[in-house]
Design an enzyme around this catalytic site. Structure first.
Site, PDB file in Angstrom:
ATOM      1  N   GLN A   3      -5.439  -4.278  -3.165  1.00 41.39           N
ATOM      2  CA  GLN A   3      -4.700  -3.529  -2.150  1.00 41.39           C
ATOM      3  C   GLN A   3      -5.628  -3.131  -1.009  1.00 41.39           C
ATOM      4  O   GLN A   3      -6.784  -2.765  -1.226  1.00 41.39           O
ATOM      5  CB  GLN A   3      -4.086  -2.263  -2.752  1.00 41.39           C
ATOM      6  CG  GLN A   3      -3.233  -1.469  -1.783  1.00 41.39           C
ATOM      7  CD  GLN A   3      -2.694  -0.192  -2.411  1.00 41.39           C
ATOM      8  OE1 GLN A   3      -3.311   0.858  -2.339  1.00 41.39           O
ATOM      9  NE2 GLN A   3      -1.528  -0.286  -3.055  1.00 41.39           N
ATOM     10  N   ASP A  24       0.804   0.673  -8.211  1.00 38.87           N
ATOM     11  CA  ASP A  24       0.537   1.283  -6.913  1.00 38.87           C
ATOM     12  C   ASP A  24      -0.058   2.684  -7.048  1.00 38.87           C
ATOM     13  O   ASP A  24      -0.415   3.292  -6.054  1.00 38.87           O
ATOM     14  CB  ASP A  24       1.813   1.322  -6.072  1.00 38.87           C
ATOM     15  CG  ASP A  24       1.541   1.607  -4.602  1.00 38.87           C
ATOM     16  OD1 ASP A  24       0.505   1.135  -4.093  1.00 38.87           O
ATOM     17  OD2 ASP A  24       2.350   2.310  -3.961  1.00 38.87           O
ATOM     18  N   SER A  60      -0.448   2.755   1.887  1.00 36.28           N
ATOM     19  CA  SER A  60      -0.709   1.384   1.427  1.00 36.28           C
ATOM     20  C   SER A  60      -0.291   0.415   2.527  1.00 36.28           C
ATOM     21  O   SER A  60       0.805   0.542   3.089  1.00 36.28           O
ATOM     22  CB  SER A  60       0.088   1.091   0.155  1.00 36.28           C
ATOM     23  OG  SER A  60      -0.259   1.988  -0.874  1.00 36.28           O
TER      24      SER A  60
END
Length: 287
Positions: A276, A202, A226
């Site tokens: 993502q 991430d 996110s």
């Protein structure tokens, strides 16, 4: 194992309080729970409910609400399916009775099959690069007030190949490369290695989608987060040796940016892929 790393692993390998129920906690210094932490804790929880010979090969999650680091996280695992070849789990993370994250994970026992992979890019070796912790320590001396302790105290070693000035971001091509590693031997447990890889995954994806624009997550008034995250584990690999995380962003629009990533070992073996979508709202003009 370093003290910071030991603490991180103890936070990610969360407490099991019932067959399909787990409790997790967070570091206190971030303004909100780091998405990689929730990914890693959910992966660990799901893995504890699956036969040990089956390892997670894919994970697809949605970040629903920001997490509060001062509150515990409750992880509820739903044992959707135990099939002949694959096992499926659904995990919901909650705070104060409200869902902040949900994910679906698929597990499979290792088996032989067709193989191919993309070629790893050629970049500067990690030993020639400055770590993030070293950089922020230097910035704390050169530009007092810019840095908080969490920037300098990092359990995961990160070394960007090219470093962006987040306070004065210049538009550039939406491609970047980071070297990552856990700076200590963490044993051979494959669940622990995949858990920490999910944690690492991430970092920097959101920022990759901002590279073509004169904004960063530190731009005043910029709203970033996110929205979802996916990771596919292709092969076994250790996270306590350097891994190259290469990322690109093919598109952005509608207040959202899209990023992709690939993890390679030092000898060029592709071990995992990520994707993502992120929220990227530019500050509105006061005029």
């Amino acid at each position: 194992m370093t003290e910071l790393l030991d603490k991180l692993i103890s936070q990610l390998e969360i407490e099991r309080i019932d067959r399909f129920l787990f409790l997790g906690r967070s570091p206190k210094f971030p303004p909100r729970v780091f998405g990689g932490q929730v990914l890693a804790q959910a992966l660990y929880a799901a893995s504890q409910t699956v036969d040990s010979e089956r390892l997670v090969h894919s994970m697809h999650g949605y970040f629903l609400r920001p997490g509060d680091p001062s509150r515990q996280l409750v992880y509820e695992v739903d044992p959707i399916r135990d099939g002949g070849s694959f096992t499926t789990r659904r995990v919901v993370a909650k705070q104060n009775g409200v869902a902040i994250f949900n994910t679906a994970l698929s597990f499979q026992a290792e088996e032989d099959g067709l193989e191919h992979q993309s070629t790893a890019p050629e970049v500067i070796a990690p030993e020639e690069l400055e770590t993030d912790a070293e950089y922020w320590t230097r910035m704390a001396e050169e530009r007092p007030g810019l840095v908080h302790d969490g920037m300098m105290m990092q359990p995961i070693e990160r070394r960007p190949v090219l470093r962006r000035d987040f306070d004065n971001p210049e538009p550039t091509e939406p491609i970047q490369h980071y070297w990552f590693r856990v700076p200590a031997d963490i044993g051979d447990n494959p669940v622990r290695h995949r858990m920490l890889l999910a944690y690492m995954s991430d970092f920097a994806l959101l920022g990759t989608a901002m590279l073509p624009h004169p904004y960063s997550g530190r731009t005043p008034g910029m709203q970033v987060a996110s929205l979802d995250h996916a990771i596919w584990f292709h092969r076994q690999a250790r996270v306590d040796d350097f891994l190259l995380y290469t990322m690109d962003s093919p598109a952005a629009g509608g207040g959202r940016g899209f990023s992709r990533g690939s993890f390679y070992t030092r000898d060029g073996v592709l071990i995992a892929s990520t994707a993502q979508e992120s929220l990227q709202r530019v500050p509105r003009s006061k005029d």
